[in-house]
Structure formats: C-alpha cells, structure tokens
Design a protein around this motif. Structure first.
Motif, PDB file in Angstrom:
ATOM      1  N   LEU A 124      57.899  78.614  52.378  1.00  0.00           N
ATOM      2  CA  LEU A 124      58.297  79.209  51.086  1.00  0.00           C
ATOM      3  C   LEU A 124      58.726  78.119  50.113  1.00  0.00           C
ATOM      4  N   ALA A 125      59.532  77.186  50.611  1.00  0.00           N
ATOM      5  CA  ALA A 125      60.015  76.097  49.750  1.00  0.00           C
ATOM      6  C   ALA A 125      58.835  75.252  49.260  1.00  0.00           C
ATOM      7  N   ARG A 126      57.867  75.006  50.144  1.00  0.00           N
ATOM      8  CA  ARG A 126      56.685  74.206  49.770  1.00  0.00           C
ATOM      9  C   ARG A 126      55.897  74.913  48.661  1.00  0.00           C
ATOM     10  N   VAL A 127      55.696  76.225  48.811  1.00  0.00           N
ATOM     11  CA  VAL A 127      54.947  76.998  47.809  1.00  0.00           C
ATOM     12  C   VAL A 127      55.693  76.992  46.468  1.00  0.00           C
ATOM     13  N   ILE A 128      56.998  77.283  46.518  1.00  0.00           N
ATOM     14  CA  ILE A 128      57.772  77.414  45.271  1.00  0.00           C
ATOM     15  C   ILE A 128      57.880  76.055  44.555  1.00  0.00           C
ATOM     16  N   SER A 129      58.004  75.007  45.353  1.00  0.00           N
ATOM     17  CA  SER A 129      58.092  73.678  44.737  1.00  0.00           C
ATOM     18  C   SER A 129      56.704  73.211  44.268  1.00  0.00           C
ATOM     19  N   ARG A 135      62.679  72.963  40.755  1.00  0.00           N
ATOM     20  CA  ARG A 135      63.545  72.001  41.441  1.00  0.00           C
ATOM     21  C   ARG A 135      64.511  72.669  42.413  1.00  0.00           C
ATOM     22  N   TRP A 136      64.746  73.967  42.274  1.00  0.00           N
ATOM     23  CA  TRP A 136      65.663  74.657  43.179  1.00  0.00           C
ATOM     24  C   TRP A 136      64.923  75.378  44.310  1.00  0.00           C
ATOM     25  N   ALA A 137      63.692  74.947  44.578  1.00  0.00           N
ATOM     26  CA  ALA A 137      62.835  75.641  45.556  1.00  0.00           C
ATOM     27  C   ALA A 137      63.512  75.817  46.926  1.00  0.00           C
ATOM     28  N   ARG A 138      64.167  74.746  47.415  1.00  0.00           N
ATOM     29  CA  ARG A 138      64.777  74.817  48.763  1.00  0.00           C
ATOM     30  C   ARG A 138      65.883  75.886  48.807  1.00  0.00           C
ATOM     31  N   ILE A 186      54.414  82.144  43.622  1.00  0.00           N
ATOM     32  CA  ILE A 186      54.046  83.174  44.609  1.00  0.00           C
ATOM     33  C   ILE A 186      52.681  83.768  44.237  1.00  0.00           C
ATOM     34  N   ARG A 187      52.467  83.971  42.948  1.00  0.00           N
ATOM     35  CA  ARG A 187      51.184  84.531  42.477  1.00  0.00           C
ATOM     36  C   ARG A 187      50.024  83.589  42.805  1.00  0.00           C
ATOM     37  N   ILE A 188      50.242  82.292  42.605  1.00  0.00           N
ATOM     38  CA  ILE A 188      49.182  81.316  42.894  1.00  0.00           C
ATOM     39  C   ILE A 188      48.878  81.320  44.392  1.00  0.00           C
ATOM     40  N   GLU A 189      49.924  81.414  45.205  1.00  0.00           N
ATOM     41  CA  GLU A 189      49.731  81.440  46.658  1.00  0.00           C
ATOM     42  C   GLU A 189      48.994  82.717  47.087  1.00  0.00           C
ATOM     43  N   VAL A 190      49.434  83.863  46.570  1.00  0.00           N
ATOM     44  CA  VAL A 190      48.821  85.146  46.964  1.00  0.00           C
ATOM     45  C   VAL A 190      47.324  85.137  46.621  1.00  0.00           C
TER      46      VAL A 190
END
Ligand SMILES: C[S@@+](CC[C@H](N)C(=O)[O-])C[C@H]1O[C@@H](n2cnc3c(N)ncnc32)[C@H](O)[C@@H]1O
Length: 287
Positions: A124-129, A135-138, A186-190
C-alpha cells in the motif's frame, strides 16, 4: 478512406466532422458506460464510427479483428473522465460518498476495495508513494491497516477520514485536498494505468500511416513522463554507443516529435473546465 482512432467521448465529434465524408472513426474505451453514452451522443454518425470495449493497449488485435492494416491517426485521452469522477456510485472521488470501487472496466475483478482491504502495508505504501507521490504514504498505509483490522474499509468517505487522520494537521493546511494524491494512486493501481503505456504508444506508432499523427493527452506527471520518454525513444531509437562512428544497430526512427514542449490548455479552456488545468498534449508525427 480516412481512418482515425479516438478513445473516450469529447473529441470524437470534432474528429468526425473533420474526416467526413468517407472517414471512419473507431472509439475505444474500457468503460461500458462511456461506450453507451458516446454511442447515444453520436448516433447521427453511426455509419461513420464504431465503438470497441477494450483497453487501447490491445490496438494491434483490435485492428486485426477489424481487418484494418493501418490508420491515419489516433488520439489517446488518458486517465479518468468527468463522468467517472462525478458519478456518485463509481467510487473515484473523495468528494462523493460511494462504495470503494474506481474500476474503469467494471468487468475487472480488482476494485479499490480489494487494494485497500487486502494489500500488505508495504505494498500500500509503495502504491501511494509511487503513483500518488504522497510524502505521507507510509503513515497513510499504517493507518489503513490499523483501521481495517477493526472492520473492512468500505466507502470513499471512510478512506478520506483515515487519510486526513494520517496526515499531520500542519501539512494539511496548504495544497490540494489531503486525499487527492492517495485517491489518484489507488485509481492508477486498480486500472493499471501506467503498465503497458509505453508499449501501447509503440504499437500505435506502428499502425499509423506515414505522415499521420499520434496525439496523447495526459493529466499527471507520471503518465506525461512515460509519454515524453517513449516519444523521445521512438524519435531516436539508436542504441549504438554514443562514441560509435556510425550506427550499426539498424534501428530507424518511427516518428518526429512535433511538440518540443507539451501544449497546455489556454485560459478560456481552463475557465470552462477546471479539470483541463493539468492536461498536457504531446504529438508524434509518424515518418
Ligand atoms: C479523460 S477521459 C476521456 C474523456 C473524453 N475525451 C471526454 O471528453 O469525454 C478518459 C477515458 O478513457 C478511458 N480509458 C482510460 N485508460 C484507458 C485504456 N487503457 N483503455 C481504454 N480506455 C481507457 C476511461 O475509461 C475514460 O472513459
């Protein structure tokens, strides 16, 4: 016969007007609703355009099935549409409360619900970052995992509240909505939006006739970077060492970039459509 390719909805009508009479337009979208809406909107042109429900990265197969060898040009209007963002049940937007979904293609199995509730904290952190440049992904990933241990996270508003709680107050004071970057990620990942984009551009460059153009409109820096790099590679594909006296790799340019800098919307356009603000248009002319 003139053949053009369009993806989405908004540009189709002006393309049709410029290729008629005699031209054919193929509209590709992986969203069934976008296809249905556009068919309805353009029904007066039904003899001149067809729609295909598919991912545009499958362009070679799509043309093969239609028995078309080459096309005159293509527009790839990437990303998410206003309809998808504004529909109150598609779950793309942090400002609409809806079930977490975000699938452009509703035939796909993985929705935002699965990403948010099943991905490991690190992923999740990898996707969000990576896809949100957040910058607050973790911290956001940590808060999501803690919250879902109590109960599954089901809606966009639940996710928005978790993101707000994860980002320190001072950092939330300025800039865009605190959930903007995470929702984009999240949209890009989905929808696997960046996967295969470079290859798709290469495939389009191979199916467009010499002198035809490939226009790509992007809405964020990650996809624009891929388009820029791939256009550059197609313009100069030589892989010989820079100090080699002559080219021996034999790779020939596929096109010429005619937009050294991307074309940006003017003020009239951004006044009419605020979302156009982040759009960038790059064009490759096929040699
Ligand atoms: C920016 S919108 C296009 C909007 C359109 N030009 C309009 O003005 O209505 C992007 C559209 O492309 C579709 N899309 C995005 N990536 C796609 C892909 N890889 N293959 C097929 N369709 C895609 C989305 O479902 C969405 O409907």
């Amino acid at each position: 016969m003139s053949t053009a390719l369009w993806e989405g909805g908004g540009h189709a009508e002006s393309v049709l007007q410029s290729i008629l009479p005699g031209g054919q337009l193929i509209g590709i979208d992986k969203d069934h609703e976008a296809i249905e809406r556009t068919k309805e909107r353009l029904k007066e042109y039904e003899r001149s355009f067809t729609t295909v429900h598919d991912d545009f990265k499958n362009i070679k197969t799509i043309l093969l099935q239609k028995n078309i060898a080459k096309i005159d040009g293509a527009i790839l209007d990437l990303g998410v549409s206003s309809f998808q963002l504004d529909d109150d049940y598609r779950g793309f937007s942090y400002s609409q409360d809806a079930k977490l979904d975000m699938r452009m293609d509703q035939d796909e199995n993985i929705s935002a619900y699965e990403v948010i509730n099943r991905y490991k904290e690190n992923d999740l952190a990898r996707v969000i970052s990576g896809y949100g440049e957040e910058r607050w992904a973790r911290r956001i990933a940590k808060f999501i995992v803690a919250k879902r241990a109590v109960k599954p996270i089901e809606t966009t508003f639940e996710l928005t509240e978790i993101i707000k709680a994860a980002i320190p107050k001072e950092a939330r004071r300025e800039g865009p909505h605190p959930a903007k970057r995470t929702f984009q990620a999240i949209r890009i990942e989905v929808n696997r939006e960046l996967e295969g984009l470079a290859k798709a551009i290469e495939d389009f460059s191979e199916v467009i006739k010499s002198g035809g153009r490939l226009a790509v409109i992007t809405f964020h820096s990650l996809e624009d970077r891929i388009v820029k790099q791939e256009f550059r590679r197609l313009e100069n594909p030589c892989i010989c060492p820079p100090d080699a006296p002559i080219c021996t790799c034999g790779k020939k340019p596929a096109g010429r970039v005619i937009t050294r800098k991307p074309i940006l919307p003017d003020e009239t356009e951004t006044n009419e459509n605020n979302r156009a603000r982040s759009a960038k248009l790059r064009i490759l002319e096929i040699v």
